[in-house]
Design a protein around this motif. Structure first.
Motif, short mmCIF file in Angstrom:
data_model
loop_
_atom_site.label_atom_id
_atom_site.label_comp_id
_atom_site.label_asym_id
_atom_site.label_seq_id
_atom_site.Cartn_x
_atom_site.Cartn_y
_atom_site.Cartn_z
N GLY A 7 0.83 -1.19 0.00
CA GLY A 7 0.00 0.00 0.00
C GLY A 7 0.86 1.24 0.00
N ALA A 8 0.29 2.31 -0.49
CA ALA A 8 1.04 3.56 -0.66
C ALA A 8 0.39 4.68 0.12
N PRO A 9 0.62 4.74 1.44
CA PRO A 9 0.11 5.87 2.20
C PRO A 9 0.91 7.13 1.88
N LEU A 10 1.02 7.36 0.58
CA LEU A 10 1.67 8.53 0.01
C LEU A 10 3.06 8.78 0.61
N ASN A 11 3.25 9.91 1.28
CA ASN A 11 4.60 10.26 1.73
C ASN A 11 5.15 9.34 2.82
N THR A 12 4.28 8.56 3.47
CA THR A 12 4.74 7.86 4.67
C THR A 12 5.01 6.38 4.48
N TYR A 13 5.06 5.89 3.24
CA TYR A 13 5.39 4.47 3.04
C TYR A 13 6.69 4.09 3.73
N MET A 14 7.71 4.95 3.64
CA MET A 14 9.01 4.57 4.20
C MET A 14 9.01 4.54 5.73
N THR A 15 8.00 5.11 6.38
CA THR A 15 7.86 4.93 7.83
C THR A 15 7.53 3.47 8.10
N HIS A 16 6.63 2.90 7.29
CA HIS A 16 6.30 1.48 7.40
C HIS A 16 7.51 0.63 7.04
N ALA A 17 8.27 1.06 6.03
CA ALA A 17 9.47 0.31 5.65
C ALA A 17 10.48 0.28 6.78
N ALA A 18 10.60 1.39 7.50
CA ALA A 18 11.51 1.41 8.66
C ALA A 18 11.05 0.42 9.72
N CYS A 19 9.74 0.35 9.94
CA CYS A 19 9.21 -0.62 10.91
C CYS A 19 9.52 -2.05 10.46
N ALA A 20 9.27 -2.32 9.18
CA ALA A 20 9.55 -3.67 8.65
C ALA A 20 11.03 -4.00 8.74
N MET A 21 11.88 -3.00 8.50
CA MET A 21 13.33 -3.22 8.58
C MET A 21 13.75 -3.54 10.01
N VAL A 22 13.17 -2.85 10.97
CA VAL A 22 13.49 -3.13 12.37
C VAL A 22 13.13 -4.58 12.70
N ARG A 23 11.96 -5.02 12.27
CA ARG A 23 11.57 -6.41 12.52
C ARG A 23 12.56 -7.38 11.86
N LYS A 24 12.95 -7.07 10.63
CA LYS A 24 13.88 -7.94 9.90
C LYS A 24 15.22 -8.04 10.62
N LEU A 25 15.73 -6.92 11.10
CA LEU A 25 17.00 -6.93 11.82
C LEU A 25 16.88 -7.62 13.17
N ARG A 26 15.78 -7.39 13.85
CA ARG A 26 15.58 -8.09 15.12
C ARG A 26 15.50 -9.60 14.92
N ASP A 27 15.02 -10.02 13.74
CA ASP A 27 14.87 -11.45 13.45
C ASP A 27 16.16 -12.10 12.97
N GLY A 28 17.24 -11.32 12.81
CA GLY A 28 18.51 -11.95 12.48
C GLY A 28 19.32 -11.32 11.37
N ALA A 29 18.69 -10.48 10.51
CA ALA A 29 19.48 -9.78 9.51
C ALA A 29 20.46 -8.86 10.22
N LYS A 30 21.57 -8.53 9.53
CA LYS A 30 22.63 -7.78 10.20
C LYS A 30 22.75 -6.34 9.75
N LEU A 31 22.58 -6.10 8.44
CA LEU A 31 22.84 -4.77 7.90
C LEU A 31 21.74 -4.40 6.91
N GLY A 32 21.09 -3.26 7.15
CA GLY A 32 19.95 -2.88 6.34
C GLY A 32 20.13 -1.56 5.62
N LEU A 33 19.49 -1.45 4.45
CA LEU A 33 19.47 -0.21 3.67
C LEU A 33 18.03 0.23 3.49
N LEU A 34 17.76 1.47 3.87
CA LEU A 34 16.47 2.10 3.64
C LEU A 34 16.68 3.24 2.65
N TYR A 35 16.12 3.09 1.45
CA TYR A 35 16.27 4.12 0.42
C TYR A 35 14.90 4.66 0.04
N GLY A 36 14.70 5.96 0.30
CA GLY A 36 13.45 6.61 -0.03
C GLY A 36 13.63 7.66 -1.10
#
Length: 503
Positions: free
Chosen positions: A352-381
């Protein structure tokens, strides 16, 4: 300038909160302000509930589905806080990443101790209520607050007249130009988009907060059908962002020392390693070409350098996905293969595209991914018309050095620019195709084609291809041969608009 590396100056993401509102009764649908509050409180519960009353930095991402006067102050009042930094941000899909980065820098400088970045949209409920002529029991719509300037406001009048002053019609210009530059036929470029987008859909199908949780095969995404109409060549409905959602998200940052003080487990803390930002000219017709973004390149090359020069160092990636061309360009700059998994979230079509705030959700998903074992993440908006770019490196492990205040790589982007051709609105004779798209109506019928042309003296212009010129439209949409670089004849129509016909 860099900050000192000490626990009370090391910023961490300590909490995240999301909400997806699917009301059975429209009247019960939550307004953006309520979505914001719930997302923030959930982020507080994820970190430490007492942090909410200590918020001293609050950034609210710009939203479109409802208009408030000073929404950041309304949210602060709901939360019962008076943060020293309290801001409602400007338009831009990159803005959540920028706000998270800026909040981290405030913590690193010792200016604040608890920061929130949050955003929400309730476009699905607002649109359905308007169609049903239902008055929603929301905070009164602030009719006296002007709409912020968006991408169309910065374009030349002829771009608006020809319908290429919206994201859905501008990004296809980059799609056609990049495919030709990379030596792809339109068929090959479309196939790459389909595979890439199917990976976004797969990720969304496994994301509990996604608006749509259905996986799609590549051909389902790229093949036009009654339920998947063409919108702007070559993009179908399943290849563009879906803003008709009700979603909210929040990210809570604090210092490592404060997180430890309240007993948050170390393996739940995500560290900010740094980032970079740059912009293109707001008017897309004032750029030197359309087969790359110098600002995007400068940002992602800087990010790549931060992790040792190899984009494959990241084991979790979010590449902004309003339209396929953006992550296709990004993966090449990062040196990633066509087997890249480009998202931890699901993309603006499927999550979904909550317009300007999609990457806020992406940051949340990235935090979950890193907490689950990933080591290094890239967030590009990314925001605007391939205009504004911001990327952030995040990790489960602390950075080796202090967080740098030096974020802008604008000088690097500007230095890469070639000559910008003069733009003209009067021309005749020969014109070669720099890039193009074809615009379709809501019923899937061709409205007209639009070509960006170069004249014999090197100037740039825009021209229309009328719907009745079936031969030229067929030439433009040939799947096995790109029209970029081909020549044709420029003439002036009765309404004064330039038109182009294939030779």
């Amino acid at each position: 300038m860099t900050t000192q590396l000490s626990p009370d100056r090391i910023p961490v993401i300590a909490g995240i909160g999301e909400i997806a509102d699917h009301p059975k009764d429209l009247a019960q649908g939550l307004e953006p302000l309520a979505l914001l509050e719930q997302a923030v409180r959930r982020a507080g519960a994820d970190a430490c509930p007492t942090f909410i009353e200590e918020i001293d930095s609050l950034d609210v991402v710009n939203f479109l589905s409802w208009r408030y006067r000073d929404p950041e102050k309304l949210l602060a009042a709901r939360l019962g806080v008076t943060p020293r930094h309290c801001q409602y941000g400007p338009v831009g899909g990159e803005s959540p990443i920028r706000f998270i980065h800026e909040a981290a820098l405030r913590i690193a400088r010792g200016e604040v101790s608890v920061a929130i970045v949050c955003g929400a949209e309730a476009q699905s409920t607002a649109t359905k209520a308007a169609r049903a002529k239902l008055e929603l029991p929301w905070t009164p719509f602030a009719t006296d607050v002007p709409e912020p300037k968006r991408g169309a406001a910065f374009q030349k009048p002829i771009a608006g007249q020809l319908g290429v002053a919206r994201p859905i019609t501008v990004y296809p210009l980059y799609e056609a130009a990049t495919a030709a530059h990379w030596g792809q036929t339109p068929r090959q470029a479309l196939a790459e988009s389909g595979v890439l987008w199917s990976r976004y859909a797969e990720s969304a199908s496994n994301n509990p907060n996604a608006w749509s949780k259905r996986a799609f095969e590549p051909r389902e995404i790229t093949t036009p059908s009654p339920d998947n109409r063409l919108i702007a060549w070559p993009y179908t409905k399943l290849m563009v962002a879906n803003p008709s959602v009700n979603l909210g998200a929040a990210v809570l940052l604090t210092s490592l020392a404060k997180a430890r003080e309240v007993g948050i487990a170390e393996d739940r803390l995500i560290y900010i390693h740094g980032g970079a930002s740059a912009e293109e000219p707001r008017d897309f017709l004032s750029r030197d070409q359309f087969h790359q973004s110098h600002a995007q390149n400068a940002v992602l090359e800087t990010i790549k350098t931060m992790v040792g020069g190899d984009g494959r160092a990241f084991d979790a990636i979010e590449l902004y996905s309003c339209f396929p061309v953006v992550p296709k360009m990004a993966r090449r700059t990062l040196g990633l293969g066509d087997d890249v998994q480009p998202t931890v979230t699901g993309g603006l079509t499927f999550f979904g595209a909550p317009l300007n705030t999609y990457m806020t959700h992406a940051a949340c998903a990235m935090v979950r991914k890193l907490r689950d074992g990933a080591k290094l993440g890239l967030l590009y908006g990314q925001g605007g018309f391939v205009t504004k770019h911001h990327a952030l490196v995040v990790s489960r492990t602390p950075p080796q050095g202090a967080l740098s205040d030096d974020v802008s790589v604008q000088a690097k982007a500007d230095a890469a620019y070639g000559p910008v051709p003069p733009f003209i609105t009067e021309a005749s004779g020969n014109g070669s195709v720099e890039t193009f798209t074809v615009i379709y109506s809501g019923r899937g019928e061709i409205e007209h084609g639009v070509v960006v042309l170069r004249t014999t003296d090197g100037a740039r212009t825009l021209a229309r291809v009328p719907a009745q010129d079936q031969a030229t439209l067929a030439f433009l949409t040939d799947m096995d041969r790109s029209p970029v670089g081909t020549h044709g004849t420029i003439s002036t129509a009765a309404d004064g608009v330039l038109e182009w016909r294939a030779a």
